[in-house]
Design an enzyme around this catalytic site. Structure first.
Site, PDB file in Angstrom:
ATOM      1  N   ALA A  63       0.859  -1.181   0.000  1.00 13.27           N
ATOM      2  CA  ALA A  63       0.000   0.000   0.000  1.00 13.27           C
ATOM      3  C   ALA A  63       0.895   1.231   0.000  1.00 13.27           C
ATOM      4  O   ALA A  63       2.061   1.163   0.383  1.00 13.27           O
ATOM      5  CB  ALA A  63      -0.879  -0.008   1.241  1.00 13.27           C
ATOM      6  N   GLY A 102       0.538  -5.172   0.710  1.00 17.57           N
ATOM      7  CA  GLY A 102      -0.573  -5.169  -0.236  1.00 17.57           C
ATOM      8  C   GLY A 102      -0.178  -5.729  -1.597  1.00 17.57           C
ATOM      9  O   GLY A 102      -1.032  -6.203  -2.352  1.00 17.57           O
ATOM     10  N   GLU A 105      -0.491  -9.356  -1.160  1.00 19.50           N
ATOM     11  CA  GLU A 105      -1.935  -9.617  -1.038  1.00 19.50           C
ATOM     12  C   GLU A 105      -2.612  -9.585  -2.411  1.00 19.50           C
ATOM     13  O   GLU A 105      -3.518 -10.360  -2.690  1.00 19.50           O
ATOM     14  CB  GLU A 105      -2.571  -8.601  -0.080  1.00 19.50           C
ATOM     15  CG  GLU A 105      -2.126  -8.829   1.358  1.00 19.50           C
ATOM     16  CD  GLU A 105      -2.606  -7.751   2.312  1.00 19.50           C
ATOM     17  OE1 GLU A 105      -2.295  -6.569   2.072  1.00 19.50           O
ATOM     18  OE2 GLU A 105      -3.304  -8.097   3.278  1.00 19.50           O
ATOM     19  N   GLU A 125       3.922  -5.607   7.056  1.00 15.56           N
ATOM     20  CA  GLU A 125       3.090  -4.568   7.683  1.00 15.56           C
ATOM     21  C   GLU A 125       3.383  -4.404   9.169  1.00 15.56           C
ATOM     22  O   GLU A 125       3.327  -3.304   9.712  1.00 15.56           O
ATOM     23  CB  GLU A 125       1.602  -4.892   7.508  1.00 15.56           C
ATOM     24  CG  GLU A 125       1.057  -4.638   6.115  1.00 15.56           C
ATOM     25  CD  GLU A 125       1.209  -5.823   5.179  1.00 15.56           C
ATOM     26  OE1 GLU A 125       2.034  -6.723   5.461  1.00 15.56           O
ATOM     27  OE2 GLU A 125       0.507  -5.850   4.150  1.00 15.56           O
TER      28      GLU A 125
HETATM   29  N1  3HC Z   1       4.570   3.476   0.234  1.00 16.32           N
HETATM   30  C1  3HC Z   1       5.077   4.689  -0.046  1.00 16.32           C
HETATM   31  N2  3HC Z   1       6.376   4.915  -0.297  1.00 16.32           N
HETATM   32  C2  3HC Z   1       7.197   3.858  -0.266  1.00 16.32           C
HETATM   33  C3  3HC Z   1       6.737   2.566   0.030  1.00 16.32           C
HETATM   34  C4  3HC Z   1       5.353   2.390   0.285  1.00 16.32           C
HETATM   35  N3  3HC Z   1       4.838   1.193   0.549  1.00 16.32           N
HETATM   36  N4  3HC Z   1       7.783   1.715   0.000  1.00 16.32           N
HETATM   37  C5  3HC Z   1       8.865   2.446  -0.312  1.00 16.32           C
HETATM   38  N5  3HC Z   1       8.508   3.753  -0.469  1.00 16.32           N
HETATM   39  C6  3HC Z   1       9.375   4.855  -0.855  1.00 16.32           C
HETATM   40  C7  3HC Z   1      10.496   5.108   0.163  1.00 16.32           C
HETATM   41  O1  3HC Z   1      10.052   5.962   1.188  1.00 16.32           O
HETATM   42  C8  3HC Z   1      11.562   5.740  -0.687  1.00 16.32           C
HETATM   43  O2  3HC Z   1      11.211   7.082  -0.892  1.00 16.32           O
HETATM   44  P1  3HC Z   1      12.333   8.221  -1.014  1.00 16.32           P
HETATM   45  O3  3HC Z   1      13.173   7.818  -2.189  1.00 16.32           O
HETATM   46  O4  3HC Z   1      11.543   9.465  -1.201  1.00 16.32           O
HETATM   47  O5  3HC Z   1      13.095   8.179   0.276  1.00 16.32           O
HETATM   48  C9  3HC Z   1      11.411   5.026  -2.031  1.00 16.32           C
HETATM   49  O6  3HC Z   1      10.089   4.470  -2.009  1.00 16.32           O
HETATM   50  C10 3HC Z   1      12.396   3.895  -2.248  1.00 16.32           C
HETATM   51  O7  3HC Z   1      12.369   3.031  -1.116  1.00 16.32           O
HETATM   52  P2  3HC Z   1      13.701   2.458  -0.472  1.00 16.32           P
HETATM   53  O8  3HC Z   1      14.722   3.535  -0.355  1.00 16.32           O
HETATM   54  O9  3HC Z   1      13.305   1.727   0.753  1.00 16.32           O
HETATM   55  O10 3HC Z   1      14.183   1.448  -1.624  1.00 16.32           O
HETATM   56  P3  3HC Z   1      14.817   0.016  -1.486  1.00 16.32           P
HETATM   57  O11 3HC Z   1      15.047  -0.447  -2.864  1.00 16.32           O
HETATM   58  O12 3HC Z   1      15.957   0.046  -0.511  1.00 16.32           O
HETATM   59  O13 3HC Z   1      13.708  -0.907  -0.810  1.00 16.32           O
HETATM   60  C11 3HC Z   1      11.521  -1.861  -0.508  1.00 16.32           C
HETATM   61  C12 3HC Z   1      12.524  -1.180  -1.487  1.00 16.32           C
HETATM   62  C13 3HC Z   1      12.065  -3.212  -0.076  1.00 16.32           C
HETATM   63  C14 3HC Z   1      10.241  -2.019  -1.263  1.00 16.32           C
HETATM   64  C15 3HC Z   1      11.344  -0.969   0.745  1.00 16.32           C
HETATM   65  O14 3HC Z   1      11.051   0.333   0.316  1.00 16.32           O
HETATM   66  C16 3HC Z   1      10.224  -1.410   1.656  1.00 16.32           C
HETATM   67  O15 3HC Z   1      10.431  -2.287   2.472  1.00 16.32           O
HETATM   68  N6  3HC Z   1       9.042  -0.753   1.539  1.00 16.32           N
HETATM   69  C17 3HC Z   1       7.936  -0.972   2.423  1.00 16.32           C
HETATM   70  C18 3HC Z   1       7.207  -2.224   2.104  1.00 16.32           C
HETATM   71  C19 3HC Z   1       6.028  -2.377   3.036  1.00 16.32           C
HETATM   72  O16 3HC Z   1       6.138  -2.234   4.231  1.00 16.32           O
HETATM   73  N7  3HC Z   1       4.876  -2.686   2.449  1.00 16.32           N
HETATM   74  C20 3HC Z   1       3.683  -2.834   3.223  1.00 16.32           C
HETATM   75  C21 3HC Z   1       2.942  -1.538   3.202  1.00 16.32           C
HETATM   76  S1  3HC Z   1       1.524  -1.555   4.235  1.00 16.32           S
HETATM   77  C22 3HC Z   1       0.383  -2.413   3.350  1.00 16.32           C
HETATM   78  O17 3HC Z   1       0.646  -2.893   2.281  1.00 16.32           O
HETATM   79  C23 3HC Z   1      -0.975  -2.500   3.971  1.00 16.32           C
HETATM   80  C24 3HC Z   1      -1.833  -3.507   3.280  1.00 16.32           C
HETATM   81  O18 3HC Z   1      -1.754  -4.709   3.967  1.00 16.32           O
HETATM   82  C25 3HC Z   1      -3.257  -3.068   3.222  1.00 16.32           C
END
Ligand code: 3HC
Ligand code: NAI
Length: 696
Positions: A63, A102, A105, A125
């Site tokens: 998400a 997500g 998912e 998450e």
């Molecule tokens: N939403 C918004 N922005 C995000 C994001 C997300 N889910 N994931 C990454 N970003 C942004 C980062 O903040 C960063 O922004 P910036 O360049 O402005 O600082 C940019 O994307 C690049 O991210 P990284 O520097 O972390 O890049 P990496 O290549 O090192 O890592 C990644 C990539 C492994 C995808 C890492 O970003 C990550 O772990 N992201 C989060 C994944 C996550 O937690 N997903 C679950 C979200 S909650 C959800 O899905 C709820 C659902 O169940 C309903």
């Protein structure tokens, strides 16, 4: 159609590509685009099946975290997923990079999943204080079983594709993302494969599995909200019909989204990424490639620091005063690796490869090939200057010259060289092969290239590098000093060690200041206090009386089987000691301090507000770039709980006006050491928070 998603045809296969850099997060535009694309494929009679993939470097990474807490827009995610799962044409998810949250998912609502070998899947998450809120807690246990789902969902760990294949999360692993997935989809169509919906699979659990899991992890999940809610959801998957389980998941997701724990953990997520950004050292600043490191000093820190580089495949030359010191240092490194091998966490082969990366010398003339030299000798300025003069004489031009000093001025150390632009602090934390934090200490003359290189190599070897300024104790230890110091004042004025430590433990740190002191050894601080006694300003309040008296009894902590507490042989559980209590009460009497009966709330304020007040001072002086950097330092270097977001976020969450009011109360009661930081007063006067400072 939305720009974020496009639809193309490959024969009878519709290819749906998400193009929303950098990580294809499920923003409103992506959700809208997905909904439209699947409807298009569904309506097109030529299309027999569809493949969903991510454009750029990854599949969907989850998400869009930035949308949480914003007014809803675009298609609801659940509707998009429902439409996909109900599709009458097979949908194949084609995964590369990471399918997270997500994103996974979404893949679980596809009928089949194809992945390239180096991709990863996961439901992280929980690390954001959330739970998978789009069916992850209901569908994953149906694929991998309840015990594995509990582990994966409460840890948020990523699963590499080959393992995901074994677990049944993906159905096929192949090399070519688009070609492989299209061929897989074509084969499914040709074979007349069924529309497989994960929701239709059974989900069973053995009796008592959830209670046992809660009990086994109670300590680990202490203070967090999300892991508990994740377990509740998986329990719902195993006990309720699918749609009811989904409803439960949605309800508990709602609880998590608005929780302070999640706000704190999301803050930490962005703070960890922010920390790499340095306004006057742009991202494209040239970094020196580090092909060889020289480590000066093979003691406690030198050995641990060197291991980080060997672990990353970088050769390290160890430099010492005498061969026997080298032998001793190398034996400790070898023993550390051997322990990891014995625990099954490292193969003997890997250990041999790492050991082979070390070489040793007692001659400084041998460091000429090193691109980075890190000094970790005794903490004495004269010695450090002597060493840096030698480094200047022998290191190649452009080599980064770093000191691991924990207190000394980087500028003074740099003055011993003719190349202060190459000198910088790299302050690792003990044990240096384990602790994630690295404070990179910027000297007045450190060049952008030197800074970028030190920050970059830190990250490369797995550290979280935070740039700090050159002041006594830098950021982390300068703040820690206030915290541990206030701990002893709390003893003088009414508390006992077990009360303070108990309150701090319940707050979420791994241990309180006194248990920590006993573990680290009380003798070091005692020696420092004695050495400084002559220079201490006469008006400075002295908090060392109690620890001095404890040390005078030969109680130096765990290594002497007693310090603030007693310990049984081979057991680290602290046991309160009557003699220590008597000392504490005696000191209160001698100093004429009435003992107050503190409650935990007051203890937490008194022990932890120094972090906030000194943190504000540090920000004002520019010694930390932003409040969130301080939070990252405290979480990764000192065990401050992530569910509180670090000391500065925690203070914001309480309200700076309230924090300041208490600090003023302590100032009035206890004097100078509680003088409110001007920045804190300014922020309160302007109705602002630390976060505003950052945004501005
Ligand atoms: N939403 C918004 N922005 C995000 C994001 C997300 N889910 N994931 C990454 N970003 C942004 C980062 O903040 C960063 O922004 P910036 O360049 O402005 O600082 C940019 O994307 C690049 O991210 P990284 O520097 O972390 O890049 P990496 O290549 O090192 O890592 C990644 C990539 C492994 C995808 C890492 O970003 C990550 O772990 N992201 C989060 C994944 C996550 O937690 N997903 C679950 C979200 S909650 C959800 O899905 C709820 C659902 O169940 C309903
Ligand atoms: P240590 O005493 O374990 O190791 C110092 C090593 O330096 C010894 O092996 C000694 O033989 C060697 N040495 C002394 N003079 C030398 C010379 N001229 N040339 C080459 N080697 C020489 O000390 P420790 O704990 O490893 O500390 C080293 C530095 O790291 C200090 O500056 C300390 O402040 C800093 N530091 C220590 C931390 C800790 O928790 N121990 C944490 C962070 C920084």
């Amino acid at each position: 159609m939305s720009d974020a998603v496009d639809f193309t045809k490959r024969g009878a296969i519709g290819v749906i590509t998400v193009n929303s850099p950098p990580v294809n997060a499920l923003s409103a535009a992506v959700r809208d685009g997905l909904g439209e694309a699947f409807e298009k494929g569904q309506a097109d009679p030529e299309i027999k099946a569809m493949v969903l993939l991510g454009g750029g470097r990854t599949f969907i990474a989850g998400a869009d975290i930035r949308e949480f807490g914003q007014p809803p827009k675009g298609r609801p995610f659940h509707d998009v997923l429902k439409g996909m799962e109900a599709s009458s044409k097979i949908i194949v998810a084609a995964i590369h990079g990471t399918a997270l949250g997500g994103g996974l998912e979404t893949a679980l609502c596809c009928h089949y999943r194809f992945a390239v070998p180096n991709s990863m899947v996961g439901l992280p998450e929980v690390k954001l204080g959330l739970l998978p809120g789009a069916g992850g807690t209901q569908r994953l246990p149906r694929l991998v079983g309840v015990p594995k789902a509990l582990d994966l969902i409460t840890s948020g760990d990523f699963v590499p594709a080959p393992q995901a294949l074994e677990l049944g999360i993906v159905d096929e692993v192949g090399d070519d993302l688009l070609e492989g997935a299209v061929a897989f989809a074509e084969k499914l169509v040709a074979d007349g494969a069924p529309l497989r919906k994960v929701r239709d699979l059974p989900c069973d659990a053995e009796d008592g599995v959830f209670e046992a899991y809660r009990k086994a992890n109670a300590r680990k999940f202490r203070g967090f909200l999300a892991p508990w809610k994740c377990i509740d959801c998986i329990e719902a998957a195993a006990t309720l019909p699918f749609d009811d389980g989904m409803a439960r998941e949605r309800e508990l997701f709602g609880d998590c989204v608005v929780s302070p724990e999640s706000a704190a953990q999301r803050h930490v997520f962005f703070a960890e990424r922010e920390v790499a950004k340095i306004p006057d050292v742009p991202k494209d600043t040239a970094q020196k490639e580090i092909k060889q490191v020289a480590m000066i000093g093979a003691g406690t820190m030198g050995g641990g620091i060197a291991m980080n580089f060997a672990n990353a495949g970088i050769p390290v030359l160890m430099v010492e005063v005498a061969q026997e010191n080298l032998d001793r240092g190398m034996a400790i490194i070898e023993r550390n690796y051997q322990n990891t091998v014995n625990k099954g966490r490292l193969s003997q082969d890997k250990m041999d490869q790492r050991m082979a990366l070390f070489s040793t010398t007692t001659d400084f003339a041998d460091i000429g090939d090193a691109d980075l030299v890190i000094e970790a000798v005794f903490e004495k300025m004269e010695l450090k200057k002597e060493i840096f003069a030698k480094l200047d004489a022998h290191a190649k031009p452009g080599a980064v010259l770093a000191s691991n000093t924990s207190t000394l001025s980087i500028d003074e150390i740099a003055s011993a060289t003719k190349r202060p632009e190459s000198v910088i602090g790299m302050h690792f934390f003990s044990p240096a092969n384990v602790m994630r934090l690295l404070e990179v200490v910027r000297g007045g003359k450190s060049s952008p290239e030197t800074i970028a290189t030190a920050m970059g190599i830190g990250r490369k070897v797995g550290k979280i590098s935070v740039l700090v300024g050159n002041c006594f104790g830098f950021v982390g230890n300068r703040m820690l000093h206030g915290y541990t110091g206030e701990g002893t004042f709390l003893l003088e004025s009414g508390a006992l060690p077990q009360q303070v430590d108990g309150a701090i433990y319940n707050f979420g740190l791994a241990m309180g200041p006194f248990a920590m002191g006993d573990m680290a050894g009380l003798d070091v601080g005692w020696l420092v206090r004695k050495a400084r006694a002559a220079d201490r300003p006469s008006n400075e309040e002295y908090g060392g009386t109690i620890p001095d008296r404890i040390c005078e009894l030969g109680r130096f902590g765990q290594k002497t089987t007693g310090g603030y507490y007693d310990y049984k042989e081979g057991d680290r559980t602290p046991i309160p000691n009557g003699e220590v209590q008597a000392i504490i009460e005696q000191v209160s009497k001698e100093k004429n301090i009435a003992r107050t009966d503190y409650d935990d709330e007051e203890i937490i304020k008194r022990a932890l507000y120094p972090l906030v007040n000194i943190g504000a001072q540090i920000l004002d002086e520019g010694m930390a770039m932003r409040p969130s950097d301080i939070d990252i330092i405290y979480i990764n270097g000192y065990g401050f709980p992530a569910h509180k977001g670090g000391p500065m976020h925690w203070a914001d969450a309480i309200g700076l006006d309230k924090v300041l009011a208490d600090i003023k109360r302590f100032h009035a009661e206890n004097g100078e050491r509680w003088r409110p930081a001007p920045l804190l007063e300014k922020l309160v006067a302007e109705g602002k928070s630390f976060a505003d400072l950052q945004a501005g």
